[in-house]
Scaffold this active site. Sequence first.
Site, PDB file in Angstrom:
ATOM      1  N   SER A 185      62.543 -13.196 126.102  1.00  0.00           N
ATOM      2  CA  SER A 185      63.203 -12.085 126.751  1.00  0.00           C
ATOM      3  C   SER A 185      62.294 -11.259 127.665  1.00  0.00           C
ATOM      4  O   SER A 185      62.810 -10.496 128.491  1.00  0.00           O
ATOM      5  CB  SER A 185      63.824 -11.171 125.689  1.00  0.00           C
ATOM      6  OG  SER A 185      62.840 -10.604 124.861  1.00  0.00           O
ATOM      7  N   SER A 214      59.385 -14.252 122.610  1.00  0.00           N
ATOM      8  CA  SER A 214      59.665 -13.578 123.877  1.00  0.00           C
ATOM      9  C   SER A 214      58.461 -13.221 124.733  1.00  0.00           C
ATOM     10  O   SER A 214      58.629 -12.832 125.889  1.00  0.00           O
ATOM     11  CB  SER A 214      60.483 -12.313 123.636  1.00  0.00           C
ATOM     12  OG  SER A 214      61.823 -12.678 123.444  1.00  0.00           O
ATOM     13  N   LYS A 226      57.544  -3.719 129.475  1.00  0.00           N
ATOM     14  CA  LYS A 226      58.903  -4.159 129.150  1.00  0.00           C
ATOM     15  C   LYS A 226      59.755  -2.949 128.771  1.00  0.00           C
ATOM     16  O   LYS A 226      59.296  -2.064 128.038  1.00  0.00           O
ATOM     17  CB  LYS A 226      58.830  -5.146 127.981  1.00  0.00           C
ATOM     18  CG  LYS A 226      60.137  -5.845 127.637  1.00  0.00           C
ATOM     19  CD  LYS A 226      59.907  -6.855 126.499  1.00  0.00           C
ATOM     20  CE  LYS A 226      61.139  -7.633 126.130  1.00  0.00           C
ATOM     21  NZ  LYS A 226      60.891  -8.589 125.015  1.00  0.00           N
TER      22      LYS A 226
HETATM   23  N1  GLN Z   1      64.771 -16.103 122.196  1.00  0.00           N
HETATM   24  C1  GLN Z   1      64.648 -15.465 120.921  1.00  0.00           C
HETATM   25  C2  GLN Z   1      65.906 -14.720 120.583  1.00  0.00           C
HETATM   26  O1  GLN Z   1      66.764 -14.681 121.370  1.00  0.00           O
HETATM   27  C3  GLN Z   1      63.444 -14.578 120.885  1.00  0.00           C
HETATM   28  C4  GLN Z   1      63.661 -13.208 121.322  1.00  0.00           C
HETATM   29  C5  GLN Z   1      62.450 -12.333 121.208  1.00  0.00           C
HETATM   30  O2  GLN Z   1      61.361 -12.789 120.868  1.00  0.00           O
HETATM   31  N2  GLN Z   1      62.661 -11.054 121.450  1.00  0.00           N
HETATM   32  O3  GLN Z   1      66.030 -14.175 119.522  1.00  0.00           O
END
Ligand code: GLN
Length: 474
Positions: free
Chosen positions: A149, A173, A74
């Site tokens: 994400s 994420s 990532k």
């Molecule tokens: N969807 C969550 C957010 O937008 C989780 C994001 C993540 O785990 N980086 O904060």
Amino acid sequence: MTIATLRKKFIEGSYTPDDAVAHTLEVIANKDPEIHAFLDVYEDAKDEAVKATARYKAEGGATPALLGIPFAIKNNILIKGRKATAASKILKNYVATYDATVITRLREAGAIFVGSTNLDEFAMGSSTENSAFGPTKNPHDTSRVPGGSSGGSAAAVAMGAVPAALGTDTGGSVRQPASFCGLVGFKPTYGAVSRYGLMAMGSSFDQAGPLTTTVEDAERIHNVIAGLDPMDSTTIDSNTYPQVPIKQTYTIGIPRAFLKEGIDQEVMNVFEAHIETLKNKGYKIVDIDLPLFEKGLAAYYISIPAEVSSNLARYDGMRYGLRVDGDTLLDVYEKTRAEGFGEEVKRRILLGTYVLSSGYYDAYYAKAEAVRELMREELAHVFTSVDLVLTPSAPTVAFTFGAHADPVSIYKQDIFTVPVNLTGVPAISIPGGVVQKGDKSLPVGVQYIAPHGGDTRLFDIGKKIYDALLPEEQ
Ligand code: GLN
């Protein structure tokens, strides 16, 4: 092929790292123009593969555990000399000057990095639609998102380019894209894995975790990247931690009241079928109460913007990344940030600055942190009577692009995952089944949550109820 199979074949000599990396690059060339899992592809991975192939010839099974295994990373995790953009315009041309600890450890174990993967800008989102470089598509159905994400990492594995990818999980994420793409996704106990070299989103939440096709592979990777790190003072030494033992069988708690609202019926059907499987295998299923879990989203979407606003203050046009010139210093800050950040990132910075400001701090931030502490206590209490907690990983299957245009509606995607990060415990998403939509099979993940430090217990249950059912790989 899984890491386990590749490793076996590499040692036998029936398949080589050269073959594996060539295959990876071929799949990327064929599929990625449509899927867009990758932001960068490292063609020089071929040179690494040549070295790894030679090493297997000379040393066989005495080589490090991940030698020659292609990995996708990532793009909010630093790899020295490679672009690290966090899928943001503000870091469009930024090149990392050092390796993250997780990268150092994977490198020492012989992993070959084949490219960086797409994400929601600075890891804020649940669909990769917030990437400044365009979204990633779900390989199971390209009209749908891969989740986020870490959507690029999930799609890279799901499209068959790599056996494994690294993501980061601040509120789900790794687990939610795993659920949408039919993969295993693991979020370690907070502090189990070093955050050094991860671009900080919410420092008291962030952890790096693997996306793989089997639980065994996730465990292999976790064992390589986990452990105390002098560069991250929040890392823990698993030996000095209260031990969470592996057992022959487990008592599994279902927070029924928490599963009443906002979940698609088709997801619930897969979840109930999974529970039936567990019962048939002799696991004890009990109902539990976690009333504060329902406050998780509210607490998360206060604490996270607060930490985001603080962590992203460094992108100011002075140190690195984008700089837009202006008449005064303030002008430079404002223009740089206005142009460099996307809408969701700006929303969180504004919200976070607000909840931390004098007069509102006690009303919002302090309250959210207090809820967090109470959630920890509530969960610890539940774990005195059950070994594991089970929920769906996400309330829906992968949705179509643009389906959640309003921010609150997409925040609701995180309902089952954020309580885990708020309380710091580990969790794993494993494929539970599929929902048929026309000619497409859309995966549904189930999430197991363990007590603090119970990472190994999650691998154990995962191997027993998921890996054990997979066909033998040839
Ligand atoms: N969807 C969550 C957010 O937008 C989780 C994001 C993540 O785990 N980086 O904060």
